[in-house]
Structure formats: C-alpha cells, structure tokens
Design a protein around this motif. Structure first.
Motif, short mmCIF file in Angstrom:
data_model
loop_
_atom_site.label_atom_id
_atom_site.label_comp_id
_atom_site.label_asym_id
_atom_site.label_seq_id
_atom_site.Cartn_x
_atom_site.Cartn_y
_atom_site.Cartn_z
N LEU A 64 14.27 -20.94 -8.76
CA LEU A 64 14.64 -20.19 -7.56
C LEU A 64 14.27 -18.72 -7.72
N ALA A 65 14.52 -18.17 -8.89
CA ALA A 65 14.19 -16.76 -9.12
C ALA A 65 12.68 -16.52 -8.99
N ALA A 107 10.56 -18.37 -7.24
CA ALA A 107 10.16 -18.55 -5.83
C ALA A 107 10.51 -17.33 -5.00
N VAL A 108 11.69 -16.76 -5.19
CA VAL A 108 12.11 -15.57 -4.45
C VAL A 108 11.18 -14.41 -4.78
N GLU A 109 10.85 -14.26 -6.08
CA GLU A 109 9.98 -13.16 -6.50
C GLU A 109 8.59 -13.31 -5.88
N ALA A 110 8.09 -14.57 -5.85
CA ALA A 110 6.74 -14.79 -5.31
C ALA A 110 6.69 -14.52 -3.81
N LEU A 111 7.68 -14.96 -3.06
CA LEU A 111 7.71 -14.72 -1.62
C LEU A 111 7.89 -13.24 -1.30
N ALA A 112 8.69 -12.55 -2.13
CA ALA A 112 8.88 -11.11 -1.90
C ALA A 112 7.59 -10.35 -2.11
N LEU A 113 6.78 -10.79 -3.10
CA LEU A 113 5.48 -10.12 -3.33
C LEU A 113 4.55 -10.33 -2.16
N ALA A 154 15.41 -16.76 2.35
CA ALA A 154 16.63 -17.58 2.29
C ALA A 154 16.41 -18.92 2.97
N LEU A 155 15.73 -18.92 4.17
CA LEU A 155 15.46 -20.17 4.86
C LEU A 155 14.51 -21.06 4.07
N VAL A 171 21.36 -15.40 1.97
CA VAL A 171 20.78 -14.05 1.96
C VAL A 171 21.40 -13.24 0.82
N LYS A 172 22.69 -13.46 0.55
CA LYS A 172 23.36 -12.75 -0.54
C LYS A 172 22.71 -13.07 -1.87
N GLN A 173 22.37 -14.36 -2.06
CA GLN A 173 21.73 -14.75 -3.31
C GLN A 173 20.34 -14.12 -3.43
N VAL A 174 19.63 -14.12 -2.34
CA VAL A 174 18.28 -13.52 -2.36
C VAL A 174 18.37 -12.05 -2.72
N LYS A 175 19.33 -11.32 -2.12
CA LYS A 175 19.49 -9.90 -2.45
C LYS A 175 19.77 -9.71 -3.93
#
Length: 408
Positions: free
Chosen positions: A346-347, A349-355, A364-365, A371-375
């Motif tokens: 998950l970490a 995937a979040v990092e890749a999408l943020a880039l 989050a979707l 959204v809290k977890q993503v933040k």
C-alpha cells in the motif's frame, strides 16, 4: 461331593458305616464322621496358623527374601527338633544383601513413589537407565517395583499373613486386609525405610490407583525424575502454586491445564521492560502463556484471563508489572506476514500514484484506503512506514489489524 456323585448315579459307601440297620442310624453315623473330619481340619489349621504367628513374632522370615535382603540361619534361635515328619527346618532371619547397591536402589525406588508420586512405568525407566547403580537380575518389571513398594518388611518388621493363597483359583492369591497381618513386636532386621515413610508410599499408591492424582503434575514430576530432579511445593495462592524443581522455581496455575499442544511447541519467550510481553499459545480450549525470567505460567479461556493469570503469578514472586499478551498460532503468524506485506504494498502504491500527480481522494479510491491513511503514508518516508507505522492507523474503521499483537 456326595450329592454330585449321587446325581451321576454313583453309590457312596463309607468304610466306618455299619451294615444293616435303619437309614437314620446310617445317616447319623455318616454325618458325625463328617463333623469330626471338619473339626479336625479346622484344628489343624489353627495349630498351623499359631505356629506361623509365633514364627513371625519371633522375627523369623517366611518365604523368599525381598530384593535388598538375604535369609541366613539364626544362630540364636532354638535348635530345631525332630517331629513326626522329620527334623524341622532351621529358623532364618533377614540381613542386608552383600551387594549394598540393592539397599540404595530400593530406598530410591520407594522415594520416587513417596515424594515424586511416580507410577511404576516411570520408576522402571529411571532404574533401567542406571544398571550400575540399580542392579537387578533380569530386568525391572511392574510386579517387582510394586511388590517392593508394597512390602512392609522393608520397615525392619517381620510380617506374616499378607496374602491368602487358598482362593479357589490355582496360582492366584489375594491380599488380606491389613488388620489380619501379623507383625513382629518391633524391628527385627535393618530397615530400608521407616514405618512412616512406608505408610506414605501406600497412601500415594492408593491415590494413583484411584486416579485422584495425575495429569500434568505427574508428567512434570516424571520428566524431572528422569533428570534426577525433585519437584517440591513451596507455597500457593488461590490461583497459582510455586514449585521448586532442582535449583529453579516455577509458578504454575492451579489447577494445571491438562492440555498438551499437538505440535509440542513451547510458548515463545517474553521480553521484560516496562511492560512484560508474553506470547500465548492455544492449547485445547485454553490460552497458555509463559514468562521464563521468573518461571511463571498463566492460563485462561480468554486473553484477558490469561493476562490476569500471569499477573497473579508474577505477584506471587514479588513482581508487579503490566503484562502484554501476544497470541501466537501458525495461522496468526501467516496473517501478520500478509498484513505486513499489504502495508508495504500500500505504501508503494500510494507513493507511485502521488509521483504521478494523482489527488489524495483518487489515491484513496484507487487503493481502497481512507484519505486519512493516504495523508499519513504521504507524510512519512516509505522505509519508515514499513518499520514504524502504527498498524492501528492502517484500517479505515479505526480498529486494530486482525492478528496483530493484542495489548491486554
């Protein structure tokens, strides 16, 4: 016998019966003769028993000497006289066997039953493992072990009439009540154990046979006995009992859970800091935890109860601390590994999408996280997230991850 022969059509004729006369006279003569024969038999048994009683009271041995003794002729006994059936046999008394190891082996055998509460099979295993210390002709058997433990001659007293040989079954005898035993007035040969120790061994034997003692404590005693250690009760509370095993002390719950794990795995180690962490394994319907530094076990049907059980055990040895219970099973370990892998994935995937400039709501979707977890994931480096992230924050509903260490 007479009736059985008559049923078979065999006529019975007594040699001392008169010929002729009435049937009543013939029957009277026959019955009188039978009564005289019965009285003669009883009188002979009484005289024989009286002689055997005097023999035992005088301290002389009957039968085969027990394992730690030999029978020798008593030079101080009255000289044998010649009777109707020839010269009487000399009177013999018991003396220790020339091999002093037999005395030591018998004393240890009795101690294992009296103090360790071991069954015959466990005692045989211990004795057979040390043939140099515990010599035996042939091998140690159940009957030999139980027979020695039961034998009151080991107390130094001479005892007669312990068994009734005439039971109606050839080759079988039965034990007489102890009230019918004939004891010498005092010790007449060297004792292996005291009379009180012998009585204690009989009480333990009776409890073992009745099944009032057993289960885990006996297994602990047997395992300790095979290593030359003794299990001694030190003190107890309503929930725990402290035992001394060799030079160490161990605190066990009362009663001890009678459950052994199918894979025979030992509970994991417990780390001691401000909070004592203990791993708990599932055994049957119970959780069982072990704190090795203080030798404290705890058990309970729920994790809360097992935590309280460990805390009670620690209190018995003077330790007051908060206890953290970590449930451990192979399935939970697999689940924790999967959750760790998901957290790492998950970490990433979040990092890749943020880039790729995706918004937090889209991330989050896309990942199914809140959204809290993503933040939270975006606020920390990925390596820190894999090693430091609080698992409680990685669920959208705010509950702890399933299978993570549970703080009780």
């Amino acid at each position: 016998m007479e009736h059985e022969l008559q049923k078979a059509g065999v006529e019975v004729v007594y040699a001392n019966e008169p010929t002729g006369g009435t049937e009543s006279g013939r029957l009277r003569t026959r019955r009188y003769g039978q009564v005289d024969a019965e009285l003669y038999k009883i009188a002979m048994n009484e005289m024989s028993m009286g002689g055997q009683v005097q023999h035992a009271v005088g301290g002389w041995n009957h039968g085969i000497p027990p394992y730690p003794y030999v029978a020798v002729v008593d030079e101080n006994a009255p000289p044998p006289t010649r009777g109707r059936f020839g010269e009487a046999r000399p009177k013999k008394k018991l003396v220790p066997h020339p091999d002093v190891r037999r005395f030591d082996a018998t004393r240890e055998l009795c101690r294992l039953r009296r103090e360790e509460h071991l069954k015959a099979a466990d005692i045989i295993a211990i004795l057979s493992a040390g043939p140099e210390r515990y010599p035996i002709e042939g091998q140690w058997t159940h009957n030999r072990v139980e027979g020695l433990i039961r034998n009151p001659k080991l107390t130094g007293y001479q005892v007669y009439n312990r068994k009734a040989s005439r039971t109606g079954r050839p080759g079988y005898s039965r034990w007489n009540p102890i009230s019918k035993w004939v004891w010498s007035p005092g010790p007449v040969h060297e004792a292996v154990v005291s009379l009180e120790q012998w009585k204690q061994a009989q009480e333990v034997t009776a409890m073992l046979q009745a099944g009032t003692e057993g289960g885990p404590l006996l297994r602990i005693q047997a395992a300790a006995g095979r290593r030359g250690l003794t299990v001694t009760l030190v003190d107890s509370t309503g929930s725990h009992t402290r035992y001394r095993i060799g030079a160490q002390q161990v605190v066990l719950p009362t009663p001890i859970p009678d459950r052994r794990p199918a894979d025979h795995r030992e509970p994991g180690a417990c780390g001691v800091s401000e909070v004592i962490e203990c791993q708990a394994t599932r055994r049957g319907r119970l959780w069982v935890a072990y704190e090795p530094e203080h030798g404290v076990y705890g058990s309970g049907r729920t994790l809360r109860l097992v935590r309280e059980s460990v805390e009670d055990g620690l209190a018995l040895v003077g330790v007051t601390a908060e206890v953290k219970i970590i449930p451990v099973t192979p399935e939970l370990e697999t689940l924790r590994a999967a959750e760790d892998a998901r957290t790492t994935a998950l970490a990433k995937a979040v990092e890749a999408l943020a880039l790729r400039r995706a918004s937090r709501s889209d991330i989050a979707l896309a990942t199914g996280a809140s959204v809290k977890q993503v933040k939270l994931l975006l606020a920390r480096p990925a390596e820190d997230l894999r090693t430091q992230a609080d698992p409680d924050s990685l669920r959208s509903d705010g509950n702890p991850l399933v299978g993570c260490p549970a703080v009780m």
